[in-house]
Design a protein around this motif. Structure first.
Motif, PDB file in Angstrom:
ATOM      1  N   ILE A 177       0.845  -1.201   0.000  1.00 37.25           N
ATOM      2  CA  ILE A 177       0.000   0.000   0.000  1.00 37.25           C
ATOM      3  C   ILE A 177       0.878   1.247   0.000  1.00 37.25           C
ATOM      4  O   ILE A 177       0.646   2.186  -0.765  1.00 37.25           O
ATOM      5  N   VAL A 178       1.904   1.249   0.848  1.00 37.88           N
ATOM      6  CA  VAL A 178       2.826   2.394   0.889  1.00 37.88           C
ATOM      7  C   VAL A 178       3.523   2.547  -0.466  1.00 37.88           C
ATOM      8  O   VAL A 178       3.629   3.652  -0.994  1.00 37.88           O
ATOM      9  N   ARG A 179       3.975   1.437  -1.049  1.00 40.01           N
ATOM     10  CA  ARG A 179       4.595   1.498  -2.383  1.00 40.01           C
ATOM     11  C   ARG A 179       3.643   2.130  -3.397  1.00 40.01           C
ATOM     12  O   ARG A 179       4.012   3.021  -4.152  1.00 40.01           O
ATOM     13  N   ASP A 180       2.380   1.660  -3.400  1.00 40.30           N
ATOM     14  CA  ASP A 180       1.401   2.202  -4.337  1.00 40.30           C
ATOM     15  C   ASP A 180       1.122   3.680  -4.074  1.00 40.30           C
ATOM     16  O   ASP A 180       0.920   4.454  -5.011  1.00 40.30           O
ATOM     17  N   ALA A 181       1.123   4.071  -2.815  1.00 34.18           N
ATOM     18  CA  ALA A 181       0.918   5.488  -2.486  1.00 34.18           C
ATOM     19  C   ALA A 181       2.053   6.333  -3.058  1.00 34.18           C
ATOM     20  O   ALA A 181       1.826   7.426  -3.589  1.00 34.18           O
ATOM     21  N   PHE A 182       3.279   5.830  -2.992  1.00 33.63           N
ATOM     22  CA  PHE A 182       4.399   6.538  -3.616  1.00 33.63           C
ATOM     23  C   PHE A 182       4.232   6.596  -5.136  1.00 33.63           C
ATOM     24  O   PHE A 182       4.688   7.537  -5.772  1.00 33.63           O
ATOM     25  N   ASP A 183       3.573   5.603  -5.698  1.00 29.85           N
ATOM     26  CA  ASP A 183       3.345   5.573  -7.143  1.00 29.85           C
ATOM     27  C   ASP A 183       2.127   6.391  -7.564  1.00 29.85           C
ATOM     28  O   ASP A 183       1.745   6.373  -8.724  1.00 29.85           O
ATOM     29  N   GLY A 184       1.500   7.079  -6.605  1.00 25.65           N
ATOM     30  CA  GLY A 184       0.410   7.992  -6.935  1.00 25.65           C
ATOM     31  C   GLY A 184      -0.990   7.471  -6.724  1.00 25.65           C
ATOM     32  O   GLY A 184      -1.966   8.162  -7.016  1.00 25.65           O
ATOM     33  N   ILE A 185      -1.132   6.261  -6.227  1.00 21.07           N
ATOM     34  CA  ILE A 185      -2.469   5.728  -5.966  1.00 21.07           C
ATOM     35  C   ILE A 185      -2.994   6.350  -4.683  1.00 21.07           C
ATOM     36  O   ILE A 185      -2.272   6.440  -3.681  1.00 21.07           O
ATOM     37  N   THR A 186      -4.249   6.788  -4.709  1.00 22.63           N
ATOM     38  CA  THR A 186      -4.827   7.463  -3.544  1.00 22.63           C
ATOM     39  C   THR A 186      -6.199   6.919  -3.140  1.00 22.63           C
ATOM     40  O   THR A 186      -6.633   7.160  -2.023  1.00 22.63           O
ATOM     41  N   ARG A 187      -6.876   6.222  -4.022  1.00 23.87           N
ATOM     42  CA  ARG A 187      -8.252   5.791  -3.743  1.00 23.87           C
ATOM     43  C   ARG A 187      -8.330   4.305  -3.427  1.00 23.87           C
ATOM     44  O   ARG A 187      -7.592   3.493  -3.978  1.00 23.87           O
ATOM     45  N   PHE A 188      -9.272   3.989  -2.550  1.00 23.71           N
ATOM     46  CA  PHE A 188      -9.479   2.608  -2.111  1.00 23.71           C
ATOM     47  C   PHE A 188      -9.596   1.670  -3.309  1.00 23.71           C
ATOM     48  O   PHE A 188      -8.915   0.650  -3.381  1.00 23.71           O
ATOM     49  N   SER A 189     -10.463   2.008  -4.248  1.00 27.70           N
ATOM     50  CA  SER A 189     -10.701   1.123  -5.391  1.00 27.70           C
ATOM     51  C   SER A 189      -9.443   0.931  -6.231  1.00 27.70           C
ATOM     52  O   SER A 189      -9.218  -0.150  -6.780  1.00 27.70           O
ATOM     53  N   ASP A 190      -8.614   1.955  -6.320  1.00 31.00           N
ATOM     54  CA  ASP A 190      -7.376   1.846  -7.094  1.00 31.00           C
ATOM     55  C   ASP A 190      -6.336   0.992  -6.368  1.00 31.00           C
ATOM     56  O   ASP A 190      -5.602   0.226  -7.006  1.00 31.00           O
ATOM     57  N   PHE A 191      -6.299   1.107  -5.029  1.00 32.25           N
ATOM     58  CA  PHE A 191      -5.419   0.216  -4.255  1.00 32.25           C
ATOM     59  C   PHE A 191      -5.878  -1.230  -4.461  1.00 32.25           C
ATOM     60  O   PHE A 191      -5.061  -2.118  -4.697  1.00 32.25           O
ATOM     61  N   GLN A 192      -7.178  -1.442  -4.372  1.00 36.60           N
ATOM     62  CA  GLN A 192      -7.710  -2.795  -4.500  1.00 36.60           C
ATOM     63  C   GLN A 192      -7.412  -3.372  -5.882  1.00 36.60           C
ATOM     64  O   GLN A 192      -6.996  -4.530  -6.009  1.00 36.60           O
ATOM     65  N   LYS A 193      -7.580  -2.573  -6.899  1.00 36.05           N
ATOM     66  CA  LYS A 193      -7.307  -3.033  -8.265  1.00 36.05           C
ATOM     67  C   LYS A 193      -5.820  -3.329  -8.453  1.00 36.05           C
ATOM     68  O   LYS A 193      -5.441  -4.358  -9.011  1.00 36.05           O
ATOM     69  N   SER A 194      -4.952  -2.465  -7.966  1.00 38.46           N
ATOM     70  CA  SER A 194      -3.514  -2.641  -8.111  1.00 38.46           C
ATOM     71  C   SER A 194      -3.011  -3.871  -7.367  1.00 38.46           C
ATOM     72  O   SER A 194      -2.184  -4.626  -7.877  1.00 38.46           O
ATOM     73  N   LEU A 195      -3.513  -4.066  -6.160  1.00 37.76           N
ATOM     74  CA  LEU A 195      -3.014  -5.129  -5.286  1.00 37.76           C
ATOM     75  C   LEU A 195      -3.773  -6.444  -5.423  1.00 37.76           C
ATOM     76  O   LEU A 195      -3.297  -7.481  -4.952  1.00 37.76           O
ATOM     77  N   ASN A 196      -4.986  -6.379  -6.000  1.00 37.21           N
ATOM     78  CA  ASN A 196      -5.836  -7.561  -6.095  1.00 37.21           C
ATOM     79  C   ASN A 196      -6.014  -8.202  -4.716  1.00 37.21           C
ATOM     80  O   ASN A 196      -5.782  -9.401  -4.525  1.00 37.21           O
ATOM     81  N   VAL A 197      -6.373  -7.365  -3.760  1.00 39.24           N
ATOM     82  CA  VAL A 197      -6.514  -7.784  -2.368  1.00 39.24           C
ATOM     83  C   VAL A 197      -7.985  -7.706  -1.969  1.00 39.24           C
ATOM     84  O   VAL A 197      -8.737  -6.864  -2.485  1.00 39.24           O
TER      85      VAL A 197
END
Length: 146
Positions: A26-46
């Motif tokens: 999640i921290v890695r994705d935040a550094f990559d510009g992800i900010t929204r719950f749905s985008d974290f979920q899509k990126s991580l498939n969690v």
């Protein structure tokens, strides 16, 4: 009850807080510009419940904070705090270690580059107060009594 070794060890405390796979990703994705719950979920498939739990813990730890969506929608965004931004060297160190040891030469993977130069970052190394590189054999842990 925690033992004294845990309480006195900054590595143990850090791992307890951010050593979870999902928290670090999640921290890695935040550094990559992800900010929204749905985008974290899509990126991580969690799973939603796992993502919710880790975001809650990162908020409680003041690594992330919530703000209204920058586009004016009803959504909220998760952004790194000063404390969260201070994790950048850890993420870079993990990335560089993984690039060096976990991929074959032919295997595709991502690289972290400096946007000003377009070049990969130099390998991270610990430095002393004089700016000289140090290895593990050049250091020792000094216990500080409280």
């Amino acid at each position: 009850m925690q033992d004294n070794h845990y309480e006195a060890c900054p590595v143990a405390r850090s791992i307890q807080l951010i050593g979870d796979r999902w928290a670090l990703l999640i921290v890695r994705d935040a550094f990559d510009g992800i900010t929204r719950f749905s985008d974290f979920q899509k990126s991580l498939n969690v799973a939603r419940n796992i993502l919710s739990d880790r975001l809650k813990k990162l908020l409680e730890a003041k690594i992330l904070q919530v703000r209204p969506a920058s586009d004016g929608s009803a959504y909220q965004e998760y952004i790194l705090t000063r404390q969260g931004l201070a994790l950048f060297p850890i993420i870079v160190g993990l990335r560089q270690w993984g690039e060096q040891f976990l991929f074959s030469e032919q295997e595709p993977h991502s690289k972290l580059i400096d946007i000003k130069t377009g070049l990969e970052l130099a390998p991270m190394v610990p430095i002393n107060q004089d700016g000289n590189a140090v290895s593990s054999k050049d250091t020792q842990v000094k216990k500080i009594k409280g």
